[in-house]
Design an enzyme around this catalytic site. Structure first.
Site, mmCIF file in Angstrom:
data_model
loop_
_atom_site.group_PDB
_atom_site.id
_atom_site.type_symbol
_atom_site.label_atom_id
_atom_site.label_comp_id
_atom_site.label_asym_id
_atom_site.label_seq_id
_atom_site.Cartn_x
_atom_site.Cartn_y
_atom_site.Cartn_z
ATOM 1 N N LYS A 33 0.828 -1.205 0.000
ATOM 2 C CA LYS A 33 0.000 0.000 0.000
ATOM 3 C C LYS A 33 0.862 1.254 0.000
ATOM 4 O O LYS A 33 0.656 2.153 -0.817
ATOM 5 C CB LYS A 33 -0.941 -0.018 1.207
ATOM 6 C CG LYS A 33 -1.924 1.111 1.229
ATOM 7 C CD LYS A 33 -2.884 0.969 2.403
ATOM 8 C CE LYS A 33 -3.959 -0.064 2.105
ATOM 9 N NZ LYS A 33 -4.429 -0.740 3.303
ATOM 10 N N ARG A 58 -3.410 2.932 8.413
ATOM 11 C CA ARG A 58 -3.655 1.630 7.790
ATOM 12 C C ARG A 58 -2.426 0.744 7.808
ATOM 13 O O ARG A 58 -1.305 1.208 7.623
ATOM 14 C CB ARG A 58 -4.054 1.821 6.312
ATOM 15 C CG ARG A 58 -5.387 2.455 6.084
ATOM 16 C CD ARG A 58 -5.480 2.848 4.599
ATOM 17 N NE ARG A 58 -6.558 3.776 4.350
ATOM 18 C CZ ARG A 58 -7.758 3.390 3.880
ATOM 19 N NH1 ARG A 58 -7.995 2.132 3.606
ATOM 20 N NH2 ARG A 58 -8.697 4.302 3.673
ATOM 21 N N GLY A 88 -7.756 -7.647 4.879
ATOM 22 C CA GLY A 88 -8.635 -7.766 6.032
ATOM 23 C C GLY A 88 -8.017 -8.426 7.242
ATOM 24 O O GLY A 88 -8.674 -8.588 8.273
ATOM 25 N N MET A 140 -5.195 -7.489 8.948
ATOM 26 C CA MET A 140 -4.628 -6.589 9.956
ATOM 27 C C MET A 140 -5.536 -5.370 10.116
ATOM 28 O O MET A 140 -6.553 -5.245 9.445
ATOM 29 C CB MET A 140 -3.213 -6.198 9.548
ATOM 30 C CG MET A 140 -2.261 -7.393 9.599
ATOM 31 S SD MET A 140 -0.592 -6.950 9.188
ATOM 32 C CE MET A 140 -0.787 -6.401 7.508
ATOM 33 N N ARG A 153 -2.666 -1.932 -6.725
ATOM 34 C CA ARG A 153 -1.813 -3.116 -6.587
ATOM 35 C C ARG A 153 -2.081 -4.041 -7.765
ATOM 36 O O ARG A 153 -3.128 -3.941 -8.416
ATOM 37 C CB ARG A 153 -2.076 -3.830 -5.275
ATOM 38 C CG ARG A 153 -3.499 -4.277 -5.115
ATOM 39 C CD ARG A 153 -3.738 -4.867 -3.724
ATOM 40 N NE ARG A 153 -5.157 -5.166 -3.545
ATOM 41 C CZ ARG A 153 -5.733 -5.326 -2.376
ATOM 42 N NH1 ARG A 153 -5.042 -5.155 -1.258
ATOM 43 N NH2 ARG A 153 -7.008 -5.632 -2.273
ATOM 44 N N HIS A 193 2.204 -43.053 -1.761
ATOM 45 C CA HIS A 193 1.812 -43.771 -2.973
ATOM 46 C C HIS A 193 0.597 -43.129 -3.630
ATOM 47 O O HIS A 193 0.577 -42.844 -4.822
ATOM 48 C CB HIS A 193 1.522 -45.235 -2.624
ATOM 49 C CG HIS A 193 1.045 -46.038 -3.792
ATOM 50 N ND1 HIS A 193 -0.280 -46.236 -4.066
ATOM 51 C CD2 HIS A 193 1.742 -46.656 -4.780
ATOM 52 C CE1 HIS A 193 -0.391 -46.962 -5.165
ATOM 53 N NE2 HIS A 193 0.825 -47.233 -5.617
ATOM 54 N N ARG A 245 8.157 -46.216 -14.746
ATOM 55 C CA ARG A 245 8.282 -47.142 -13.613
ATOM 56 C C ARG A 245 7.753 -48.507 -14.026
ATOM 57 O O ARG A 245 6.543 -48.725 -14.061
ATOM 58 C CB ARG A 245 7.500 -46.591 -12.426
ATOM 59 C CG ARG A 245 8.159 -45.367 -11.803
ATOM 60 C CD ARG A 245 7.138 -44.431 -11.169
ATOM 61 N NE ARG A 245 6.317 -43.809 -12.206
ATOM 62 C CZ ARG A 245 5.696 -42.636 -12.065
ATOM 63 N NH1 ARG A 245 5.813 -41.947 -10.956
ATOM 64 N NH2 ARG A 245 4.960 -42.156 -13.044
ATOM 65 N N ARG A 290 13.050 -47.193 -15.882
ATOM 66 C CA ARG A 290 13.637 -47.629 -14.618
ATOM 67 C C ARG A 290 13.269 -49.085 -14.365
ATOM 68 O O ARG A 290 12.089 -49.449 -14.412
ATOM 69 C CB ARG A 290 13.128 -46.781 -13.463
ATOM 70 C CG ARG A 290 13.753 -47.212 -12.132
ATOM 71 C CD ARG A 290 13.269 -46.385 -10.972
ATOM 72 N NE ARG A 290 11.887 -46.672 -10.649
ATOM 73 C CZ ARG A 290 11.202 -46.023 -9.723
ATOM 74 N NH1 ARG A 290 11.760 -45.031 -9.058
ATOM 75 N NH2 ARG A 290 9.949 -46.320 -9.480
ATOM 76 N N GLU A 347 19.631 -41.364 -5.600
ATOM 77 C CA GLU A 347 18.538 -41.176 -4.641
ATOM 78 C C GLU A 347 18.947 -41.604 -3.237
ATOM 79 O O GLU A 347 18.171 -41.533 -2.305
ATOM 80 C CB GLU A 347 17.302 -41.959 -5.079
ATOM 81 C CG GLU A 347 17.570 -43.417 -5.354
ATOM 82 C CD GLU A 347 16.390 -44.133 -6.023
ATOM 83 O OE1 GLU A 347 15.255 -43.712 -5.827
ATOM 84 O OE2 GLU A 347 16.639 -45.131 -6.737
ATOM 85 N N SER A 370 19.852 -39.552 -12.794
ATOM 86 C CA SER A 370 18.555 -38.935 -12.588
ATOM 87 C C SER A 370 18.340 -38.854 -11.081
ATOM 88 O O SER A 370 18.321 -39.874 -10.400
ATOM 89 C CB SER A 370 17.460 -39.775 -13.251
ATOM 90 O OG SER A 370 16.217 -39.169 -13.022
ATOM 91 N N GLY A 377 16.603 -38.892 -7.879
ATOM 92 C CA GLY A 377 15.324 -39.323 -7.329
ATOM 93 C C GLY A 377 15.154 -38.601 -6.008
ATOM 94 O O GLY A 377 15.538 -39.098 -4.962
ATOM 95 N N THR A 378 14.597 -37.420 -6.093
ATOM 96 C CA THR A 378 14.614 -36.567 -4.898
ATOM 97 C C THR A 378 13.584 -36.966 -3.851
ATOM 98 O O THR A 378 13.652 -36.488 -2.732
ATOM 99 C CB THR A 378 14.437 -35.088 -5.283
ATOM 100 O OG1 THR A 378 13.365 -34.993 -6.212
ATOM 101 C CG2 THR A 378 15.705 -34.569 -5.918
ATOM 102 N N ASP A 383 13.227 -40.109 -2.641
ATOM 103 C CA ASP A 383 14.020 -40.929 -1.735
ATOM 104 C C ASP A 383 15.183 -40.136 -1.145
ATOM 105 O O ASP A 383 15.475 -40.231 0.031
ATOM 106 C CB ASP A 383 14.541 -42.175 -2.463
ATOM 107 C CG ASP A 383 13.549 -43.318 -2.371
ATOM 108 O OD1 ASP A 383 13.242 -43.716 -1.241
ATOM 109 O OD2 ASP A 383 13.060 -43.762 -3.408
ATOM 110 N N CYS A 427 13.826 -36.750 -11.368
ATOM 111 C CA CYS A 427 12.551 -37.404 -11.651
ATOM 112 C C CYS A 427 11.728 -37.584 -10.395
ATOM 113 O O CYS A 427 10.750 -38.297 -10.388
ATOM 114 C CB CYS A 427 12.770 -38.734 -12.356
ATOM 115 S SG CYS A 427 13.647 -39.929 -11.333
ATOM 116 N N TYR A 438 17.612 -31.650 -17.602
ATOM 117 C CA TYR A 438 16.150 -31.669 -17.707
ATOM 118 C C TYR A 438 15.501 -31.956 -16.366
ATOM 119 O O TYR A 438 16.150 -32.437 -15.438
ATOM 120 C CB TYR A 438 15.689 -32.717 -18.739
ATOM 121 C CG TYR A 438 15.941 -34.127 -18.302
ATOM 122 C CD1 TYR A 438 14.998 -34.815 -17.523
ATOM 123 C CD2 TYR A 438 17.121 -34.789 -18.626
ATOM 124 C CE1 TYR A 438 15.242 -36.110 -17.088
ATOM 125 C CE2 TYR A 438 17.367 -36.080 -18.192
ATOM 126 C CZ TYR A 438 16.425 -36.734 -17.418
ATOM 127 O OH TYR A 438 16.662 -38.005 -16.979
#
Lengths: 887, 887
Positions: free
Chosen positions: A27, A97, A106, A108, A340, A458, A566, A624, A751, A770, A772-773, A775, A837, A857
């Site tokens: 603001k 304000r 709304g 605060m 805004r 899962h 998979r 895989r 992973e 690749s 495997g984030t 795991d 992946c 990628y």
């Protein structure tokens, strides 16, 4: 002199600018900017959000010298306005304000009409020649001040008002006379006394109290909650804007309104606003009177309307974005109170971005930054019709696992879901949790709801893969599968089989009953926009997909290959024999028996791969090999075990015993992936045989196959080397026999932390990585994604973790391992292909990180491919600007 | 000329030396060294183990030029001996013996008497004037060559021999005449023909074939197995020793013997040897004739005896160690055939080391390197009496989890173990796996046997802590708890309740029946030795202990503090109320109920800590706050749940429901440690209150308390900071109230990869780190220690992993994280105290690493404290020498 904390604006000049949102709030920055570009804005000053930060870090005290600075600015405001604070002959009234860097509408506090007291009200009455206006403003102020600053229950004031109206036999506040209002003021002051307060007559004191009240409101419960829900973090606090009051309630030539410079729902280019004559802003907000269409203003005050249209155009050009403005007309004079960037729907966001490029307002790159990835989500998934009201029907809330809303009749078993769906019914599959066995039912259901599991459980992963709405970890529900009922924990609500339920995978709400859904549409705007996206991004975008439907969907959504197929999912369908053969492999006691069962599966797998290669022709496909532990493929309930025993023609005890043998304490850390293959190489050998046979067959048909075979859960290079050698021999055997050379690579998932730490060894053998984030995050934190629900809530509310690390990549820990992995990997193989992946491959914030560490990628579920493309483009644009938001 | 592959020795000079074990093997190096120091050694040459390495790396071929080199050395051997290979008038006979850098007795092949043929035998007969000797040598050679080189079943030869003896009506070989032997030689040749071979008359051909046979024997099945079992790795292969034959079977002035320069069982200083007159070495080995005590030699050939004693003394001084020698006397002339460091018992090792320092042979530092850590293990635990023969009674083999042997009657439940033990019976507790509930029974049992779980499973860790023999992961057994029986997988053996069983926690053997055990003794030698150990080591050594017994034992064994007191163990005993209160805390629904239950526990905890502080007075005590997930404290069997429900006075459903709620997919990655405390801070607050109250009470009694409070499973500094702040307040409250200042630190376990990766943040808050390498190994590899049994066997036999990473620290991966953790931690807090409290803290190889990365201390179970002290001293000594065996 110390640090500057107060920024003045007025008389066409402001000390602040629109870029100073961090300290002036949205603001304050808007008011400063509008002042600077010559728009009619009431004068005032903004107390920096840094004061708020200081206030909370220093036991609720102000920095030294702040009050002197406020005093000086107040003087200046008096000079600029020619009015004087507390001077009955020419009183200055102000609004006080809140306003943080991110809009929290709304949440605060705000105080209007500040500066009135018993004397000033008289002066105001004379000056405006409108005693009713003056006393109405006074009573409003006392009421608001009491409520907001002192915390006096506002019903106390309402009661006085109601009593007076009743006494006078009128319906509306506006029917009260000046005398009535004077009496009300008197009674209001008595309310103060009842609470042990005295209404402060000194305007300076009023101001000081109001300023502190606004700072305090930064930490009120609803503001904290709002920031939590909306994931707002890293702010200093709120700024405080002290602004000369302008009055929209000074008669029929006055009024107040809000508007958008374009239609925020459709994106259409039209001034989209509402107006309320003779009213203050709060009247609009309170919803007491229904505002009119902006055309009414055109009729009533055509000059003001024209000026407003020009202002809107100017603002849009200046900010290069659609604006959401608030304005007040005081006796025919227009004042802008706020501007805004406008919130908008996904559809509008894309259309506006495209239109603005065409209008020459913004560049393509700017357009890319203008659409949020979540906007695309809206475009691609059905949602609850905005006209539905269902607040009172929400019976539980879980984790929003896969966006989109779904409505259907509840079933508790996957098989029932399939059966009911075949009968043409719409179903919601409600399970304690899901397992690979439930895939068929999940596919058949409109939406999936589980009582347990986290955002990468899962159910969540599979549902996202299917683009199916899903709510998981709904711990409010206690499911009794046997009785086919689910109860809410508070015991208030029971869901029975066949009950209608609506779930919203974007909010996590579980709503009783059947709500109307609407489907977002994609159009030419989308296609045009995505062309620019692809033009600027550096990261490739692939999809996690294994079924023909998913692969087709992925390609349609612009995936440049498959980053993760998979293979284990293929064992579950569509033909029943698949799982049968796999299970008979599992219960085999000898190598020969296992090979026999696997050879039967080989036919199915080859067919799967042929289809996949055909659909993805010319694009790389990463397959895989089997990943999960074997017990996931056996049923664990006695009933089902008996059934399987019958199907396989073996004694029930055999199944039970094998189940017992395969049981694991921590399956996530167990006998899975390459570990299984090292003990039973025949499994991967079958898969590789099927893959290369499929590739050869497709090549015979003239199809271009780009194959990448991926080995999961590698922790030590020797695991990989051993399997690569064995599997390479199988591949060679097939290719030699077919007389065809396939373009292929062997690579690995990274992973397991040890794989990242020893990537320099692994990359000597592996041709691609690749990450495997899912795991990797589990191991790095020692968090089980399925069990995290028990504490992640506390962690977030205590600010121990800012994000669920399964949703947004933890750059500090997991990211550090990824960096180590990439650096070490490329140190021995500079052209190492690197991708991701895990679920993070579809998360915009995580994609920024992937861009930063120079991955090749990202791979995401098909429905997130467009989102990933956009996020990748944004990363590239921000990187070019040096503004990549990753440390 | 290329690389040198053949090393000659003879005529007082050798090309090799005793230090060249790697390429000459132990035997070759010994022969070279003995030659060089002037001892009577037959001449010969050694073909380097590098040839063996080359052979297997190059498709079983030799390096170029090898045969020419052998030829040249053979010529030289002829020159030195004055004999000629294949010359009937003066024939050179040789032995062809294997010999790797590490002794593998009897595992690989040896051929004696090589060089005889139809002509040479006649010459030999003339030359020795002993035709019987000549023909006996010939038939022995043909037999051995056929068996070893050509793989002809040796029973074929034995049959010929037996037939002849039968025909002649005699009992012993020695009773056969020259004519008999000639006929036997003829028949032996026919055996060759039967197998399609011709006995090679050309001695050069005999030699070539024998050399290759020895190289081949490196990879025979029993050699591979032996290396696997004895954890022998990293060798090039075997060397081949071609040595002039000397004959102990040339009459009564000849003979052969083996001996030790000191007693290898007791360490006593005495020549400990046996002698067999008129015999070849193989006769001793074959056990056909019983050797005589060495005193017999003294009587028969006093000069030879005196020479032998002098040789023994010389060898011991030269090698500075007890030697195991082989010798032959040929017609009154002594020849040394082999010398090597003697294998010895733990007791002997310590005594010999101490004596040798006193005799001035070795230094204290050398003495430290002379005793193996496993030697101390023998000193401290009972073992199966070496006189027991039980090969045919071994019914299964599991993982050797805690050293020592135990014998007792089998029970299947912990409660039964307690009951039976109370009745005075000795029991072995046999369980599928153990849980904290079983502690009482484990304590009562003599030994523990589980069918599942790895080397750091609950059973293993607890048993080691108790110093109790334990075999885990005995997957050969299928346990049926209900029926109270266990079957071997092959179905051959069934164990019933009450059956006697003996387990050996050092080998993993499970033996049916009751075997006699003997207890190793410790004496003054041990005390003296450990003084030197403590003098040189740099690492501190603490103990993992929480019970008073363990703490006392630890202090007795030289622990310098407690590195890990697991408070959760305290909830299980001795009073039943402890677990009762803890369980009622778990099933509580409100904060108030939880606090009420915890307050009852507080009394017990305080008492525990008071005892601990008293026992460890003046030494640091690291107390870890609650670590395991709550469901570990509830029973999971319906029966037991009902019992607990009754005890707690709540409905059974309540227990069942809470169990269901607490159920986790991967408990190791679940709701445990600091995560629990963040959601339910009252648990740690109670513990910290008890700890500080105990510390204050002890200080009041004038005891010196050094307290370290440790928070487990930290992954993010904010977890630690949040708890430290809350718990610090509790500590302050207690100390303020008592008016006492306790010397304390707050620190954390580093057991999650992310903690190591962000150690620079964590160390800003934490005052000490303790690496929990059990968990850290689990996370780094993604290996569940309880499930690893399913594949670790394959991994080791395929050489994918050299060691079980839960036994020996994985330096490459886990070690990398530890290094990162220490470096980052000390980068912000240079005086950060760093220790290790995982199982690796008691593993010698891992302790080398801990020394290398400059930890302050290691902490091990009480029974491993002396071992850890020794390993730490060895690390310091080796480091000084630049020989620390860690990359």
């Amino acid at each position: 002199m110390g640090k500057k904390y107060v920024y003045f604006f007025g008389a066409g000049k402001a000390e602040g600018t629109g870029k100073m949102k961090d300290i002036l709030g949205g603001k304050g920055a808007g008011l400063a900017e509008m002042t600077n570009i010559g728009l009619p804005v009431p004068a005032g000053f903004t107390i920096s959000a840094e004061v708020c930060d200081y206030y909370y870090k220093n036991n609720r005290t102000y920095p030294e010298g702040l009050m002197e600075e406020v005093e000086a600015n107040l003087k200046r405001l008096e000079e600029v306005t020619g009015k004087k604070f507390g001077d009955p002959s020419n009183p200055l009234l102000v609004s006080v304000r809140s306003g943080a860097a991110v809009s929290m509408p709304g949440m605060m506090d705000t105080i209007l009409n500040l500066g009135i007291n018993d004397e000033v009200v008289e002066g105001l009455a004379k000056l405006t020649n409108n005693p009713r206006f003056a006393y109405d403003a006074y009573r409003r102020f006392i009421q608001m001040f009491g409520d907001v600053v002192l915390g006096i229950n506002k019903n106390e004031f309402e009661a006085v008002l109601e009593e007076k109206k009743k006494e006078r036999g009128v319906q509306w506040d506006s029917e009260l006379t000046v005398e009535d209002l004077k009496e009300i003021v008197k009674k209001f002051k008595e309310v103060y006394k009842k609470y042990g307060y005295e209404f402060p007559q000194d305007p300076r004191k009023q101001l000081d109290m109001a300023i502190e009240a606004v700072f305090k409101s930064w930490m009120n419960e609803r503001a904290i909650k709002y920031r939590e829900i909306n994931d707002i973090k890293g702010l200093l606090g709120t700024a405080v804007n002290v602004v000369e009051m302008v009055f929209g309630n000074m008669g029929e030539d006055s009024g107040t309104g809000v508007g958008f410079t374009r239609n925020p729902n459709t994106g259409e280019k039209e001034f989209y606003a509402e107006f309320l004559p003779n009213a203050q802003g709060e009247d609009v907000v309170a919803g007491i009177r229904t505002p009119m269409k902006i055309d009414e203003l055109k009729k009533r005050l055509p000059e003001v309307y024209d000026q407003l249209i020009k202002v809107a155009e100017l603002l849009e050009k200046h900010y290069k974005d659609v604006q959401d403005i608030e304005f007040t007309v005081e006796r025919g004079k227009l004042f802008l109170l706020q501007t805004r960037s406008a919130k908008r729907t996904g559809y509008a966001a894309v259309r506006i971005a495209v239109d603005m490029v065409k209008e020459g307002i913004i560049t393509e790159k700017e357009a890319i930054l203008r659409v949020q990835p979540s906007h695309l989500d809206q475009l691609l998934h059905p949602m609850i019709d905005p006209s539905e009201k269902y607040d009172d029907k929400v019976i539980a809330k879980g984790l929003p696992a896969s966006p989109g809303a779904a409505t259907g009749q509840v079933v508790f078993f996957a098989k029932d879901a399939e059966k009911w769906a075949k009968e043409g019914r719409e179903v919601i599959l409600l399970r304690p949790e899901t397992s690979p066995e439930d895939i068929g039912g999940m596919h058949a259901a409109k939406g999936i709801l589980t009582a347990r599991g986290g955002l990468t459980s899962h159910a969540a992963v599979v549902a996202r893969g299917m683009g199916k709405p899903c709510v998981v970890g709904c711990e409010d529900l206690i499911v009794d599968e046997e009785k086919k009922i689910a109860k809410t924990k508070d015991g208030k609500f029971t869901i029975k089989e066949g009950d209608w339920l609506t779930i919203d995978g974007k909010t996590g709400y579980v709503i009783s009953g059947k709500l109307k859904l609407v489907k977002g549409e994609i159009s030419g705007y989308f296609a045009e926009f995505m062309k620019w996206v692809d033009k600027y991004r550096k990261l490739g975008v692939r999809a996690n997909a294994e079924t023909p439907e998913d692969a087709k969907k992925a390609r349609e959504f612009g995936a440049e290959g498959i980053g993760l197929a998979r293979t284990e999912h293929m064992f579950f369908g569509p033909e029943k024999e698949r799982i049968l053969y796999f299970r008979s492999m599992i219960i085999s006691d000898t190598y020969e028996e296992r090979v026999k069962a696997l050879n039967k599966l080989l036919e199915y797998q080859r067919k799967d791969f042929e289809e996949l290669f055909e659909i993805m022709e010319g694009l790389p496909v990463t397959i895989r090999l089997l990943d999960p532990p074997l017990h996931e493929f056996l049923p664990h309930e006695e009933e089902q075990m008996k059934e399987v025993a019958k199907e396989l023609g073996v004694p029930f005890e055999k199944i039970k015993e094998r189940n017992e043998q395969l049981k694991e304490f921590n399956p996530m850390l167990g006998f899975r992936g390459c570990r299984l293959a090292i003990v039973y190489p025949e499994i991967y050998e079958m898969q590789v045989r099927a893959i290369f046979q499929a590739a050869c067959n497709m090549k015979k048909k003239g199809k271009d196959v780009k194959l990448e075979v991926m080995i999961p859960i590698v922790a030590e290079v020797k695991e990989f080397a051993y399997l690569k050698k064995r599997l390479g021999q199988v591949a060679k055997e097939v290719m030699d026999k077919e007389g065809i050379q396939v373009d292929y690579k062997f690579g690995t998932m990274i992973e397991v932390p040890r794989a990242a730490l020893t990537a320099n060894e692994i990359a000597k053998e592996a041709e691609f990585f690749s990450f495997g984030t899912n795991d990797l995050t589990q191991m790095t934190f020692a968090f089980s994604r399925d069990d995290i629900g028990k504490f992640i809530g506390s962690y977030k509310s205590l600010n121990i973790l800012e994000d669920d690390p399964f949703k947004t990549l933890d750059v500090k820990g997991v990211g550090q391992l990824i960096k180590i992995g990439i650096e070490k990997g490329r140190s021995v193989r500079p052209d190492l292909k690197v991708g991701i992946c895990g679920e993070h491959g579809g998360d915009p914030a995580s994609i920024m990180f992937c861009h930063k560490v120079r991955m090749d990628y990202v791979s995401a579920s098909p429905f997130r491919v467009p989102i990933a493309r956009l996020a990748a483009a944004q990363a590239a644009v921000l990187d070019e600007k040096g503004e990549l938001p990753v440390d």
